[in-house]
Write a protein that holds these residues in place. Sequence first.
Motif, short mmCIF file in Angstrom:
data_model
loop_
_atom_site.label_atom_id
_atom_site.label_comp_id
_atom_site.label_asym_id
_atom_site.label_seq_id
_atom_site.Cartn_x
_atom_site.Cartn_y
_atom_site.Cartn_z
N GLY A 163 0.79 -1.22 0.00
CA GLY A 163 0.00 0.00 0.00
C GLY A 163 0.82 1.27 0.00
O GLY A 163 0.26 2.37 0.18
N SER A 164 2.14 1.16 -0.21
CA SER A 164 2.99 2.36 -0.12
C SER A 164 2.60 3.41 -1.16
O SER A 164 2.58 4.61 -0.86
CB SER A 164 4.46 1.98 -0.29
N GLY A 189 -3.55 1.77 8.77
CA GLY A 189 -3.87 0.51 9.41
C GLY A 189 -2.82 0.07 10.41
O GLY A 189 -3.13 -0.62 11.39
N TYR A 190 -1.57 0.47 10.17
CA TYR A 190 -0.51 0.14 11.12
C TYR A 190 -0.72 0.90 12.43
O TYR A 190 -0.58 0.33 13.52
CB TYR A 190 0.85 0.46 10.51
N LYS A 241 -0.25 4.00 -2.34
CA LYS A 241 -1.55 4.58 -2.00
C LYS A 241 -1.44 5.57 -0.85
O LYS A 241 -2.09 6.64 -0.86
CB LYS A 241 -2.54 3.46 -1.64
N TYR A 242 -0.62 5.24 0.15
CA TYR A 242 -0.60 6.03 1.37
C TYR A 242 0.62 6.95 1.53
O TYR A 242 0.66 7.76 2.45
CB TYR A 242 -0.67 5.11 2.59
N GLY A 269 3.73 -6.23 5.22
CA GLY A 269 2.40 -5.73 5.55
C GLY A 269 2.34 -5.23 6.98
O GLY A 269 3.29 -5.37 7.76
N ASN A 270 1.21 -4.68 7.35
CA ASN A 270 1.04 -4.14 8.69
C ASN A 270 1.22 -5.21 9.77
O ASN A 270 1.83 -4.95 10.82
CB ASN A 270 -0.35 -3.51 8.84
N THR A 325 6.25 2.59 6.51
CA THR A 325 4.86 2.57 6.05
C THR A 325 4.13 3.85 6.46
O THR A 325 4.40 4.42 7.52
CB THR A 325 4.10 1.36 6.60
N TYR A 326 3.21 4.26 5.60
CA TYR A 326 2.32 5.38 5.91
C TYR A 326 0.87 4.90 6.02
O TYR A 326 -0.05 5.71 6.09
CB TYR A 326 2.45 6.46 4.84
N ASP A 327 0.70 3.60 6.01
CA ASP A 327 -0.63 3.00 6.06
C ASP A 327 -1.26 3.26 7.43
O ASP A 327 -0.71 2.84 8.45
CB ASP A 327 -0.52 1.50 5.79
#
Length: 617
Positions: A302-303, A545-546, A305-306, A338-339, A541-543
């Motif tokens: 998702g990098s 969700g993390y 995207k976020y 992933g997260n 990560t910038y998600d």
Amino acid sequence: MSGIAGFFHPDFIFQKENEQVKNTIENMSLALRRRGPDRQEFYYFPHGCMNHNALACGSIHPQIPCEPQPATRKFNGQNYTIMYDGFIANLPELREELQRARVITDGLSQEELLLCAFLQYGTDFVKKLSGAFAIAIYDERNNRMYLFRDPLGLRPLFYTVQKQVLVFASEPKALLQYPGVEPVVDAEGLNELLSMGPTHTPGHTVYRDILELKPGHMLVSGKGRFYTERYHQFTVKEHTDSYEDTVAHIRELLDHSIQVAASANAPYASLLSGGLDSSVVSAKLAQLSPDPIVTYSFDFIGSSKYFQANSFQPSLDAPFVQQMREFLSSDHTTLTCGNAELFDYLTPSLEAHDAPAMADVDSSLVYFCSKIAKDHPIIYTGECADELFCGYPWYHRSEMYESNTFPWTKDLSPRKLLLTDDLINRLDIDSYISSQYQASCSEIGIDGSHAAKEMLHRRTFYLTVRYFMQTLVDRTDRAAAYNSMDARVPFADLALAEYLFNVPYEMKTKDGEVKHLLRAYASGLIPEEIRTRKKSPFPKTYDPGYESLLIAALQKIISSDGPLLAIANPKKLQAFCYHPKDLGKPWFGQLMAGPQLMAYYVQINEWFKKYNVKLSI
């Protein structure tokens, strides 16, 4: 990569047949098994014992034989025993010097050559070594144990004294296996954790009475004597080389460092981010290899995207990685995280360091190394280039390098944000930071009163190498060791560091270009777009969700009255979970902002439980 451990007292007799002695050294060895899973050897002698755990990843000097360690040889009727973690980069040159001194070196192993150098030059032999090493030598004639650590701290070494017994090991986890050594954390340890962390004051750990042998230091233990001594220091000198000669000398030093590090006779891979540093290392490795090299890059699900561009992380790596892999024609793999993996590996990261580390900046590397280790026991990285070639913003912003504090953690308010009021008063974070800063500046005769720009630059360079670079070196070492790999860092070369320490700032930033001298080295070596790319640090990560996983973990800690609440205020934690987490800017380095602060506290809670930490404040 290997693990070393042992204990010694010149007046005690440790019987090999004693079950406690045998169990203790075997438990210490077992704690370090990840560093050296392929061979475990023990050496028992009346006044102690030594253990070496080896990782079978080849030698950088395959023309000089190695032997199992600890290695014992008899000279003039007395035994001398050596073991070490790491590698000696200049062993062939050392052999030639011994030959000139009329020492017969024909057929000698690497271990024997080091013992010969020790006998020829005494403890000064360590000043002749370059490389990454932590060395232990037992001298039977004088009944003394000697410990040595390389000047850049590329290999770890820790020790403690328990009832007058010197206990030493590559990592604290092994020391904690010795009877009576406990994971006690006092006010100083909490300051290292909360005021300095995830960096640390050289020589200190978070544990009371467990010390780090400082880089460039040796320890001597014998009858009636016990001391540590500095054998290396950066020296201020006038730089007299022209610009052209400076570039040429850097090219010579860096070419040699990469060539020596690349002399591996085991499968290896190069980490490739698409940035200047890793691209330089990968390109030089490709030049030295007859076959396409293996490269790996890292990304987060998702990098695209976020991702949010900012002054610290201006662009995604993926397009530059693609360009570089095509340029190199490398056998490339992109690993993604992933997260769930990022969160779950906070605990392995903690276990790798025996304390909270760089949160998900570290846990992601531990995870990625776990994937690489299946096929490649050696990895090459571009770490340490920013420290030596001045890539960080604090080298260039006057408000940072003139701040009279550690420039990567200038604002201390986030460090107090979640702590109990009582602990904030007890720790006096501002005073602790100030005292460690001033002490470090005084080591090279530079303090806050110097106003000359070059003195300020040298001060920033020295602090960055001693603190920030050490943190990243430790991160790379522990992530690799946890996965039974050897990480090699060609930029972390002592001769290169000593030379660049005295190169004027204006020459390092010629034409206003950050990391100019490294970019000059890279001219014609890598694509121009990558050679001139603006620095982008290790990805994160910038998600959101993390963040959600971290918030849930903190709320569980609060509701279950977790051990973290001994130092953190539950109301402050709860409030922080429901406010923006970016803190406006990182609270450590360039990557550790709000989510990493939460992850750090999650690690602290797990550390308290897993290590049965005893607070003594």
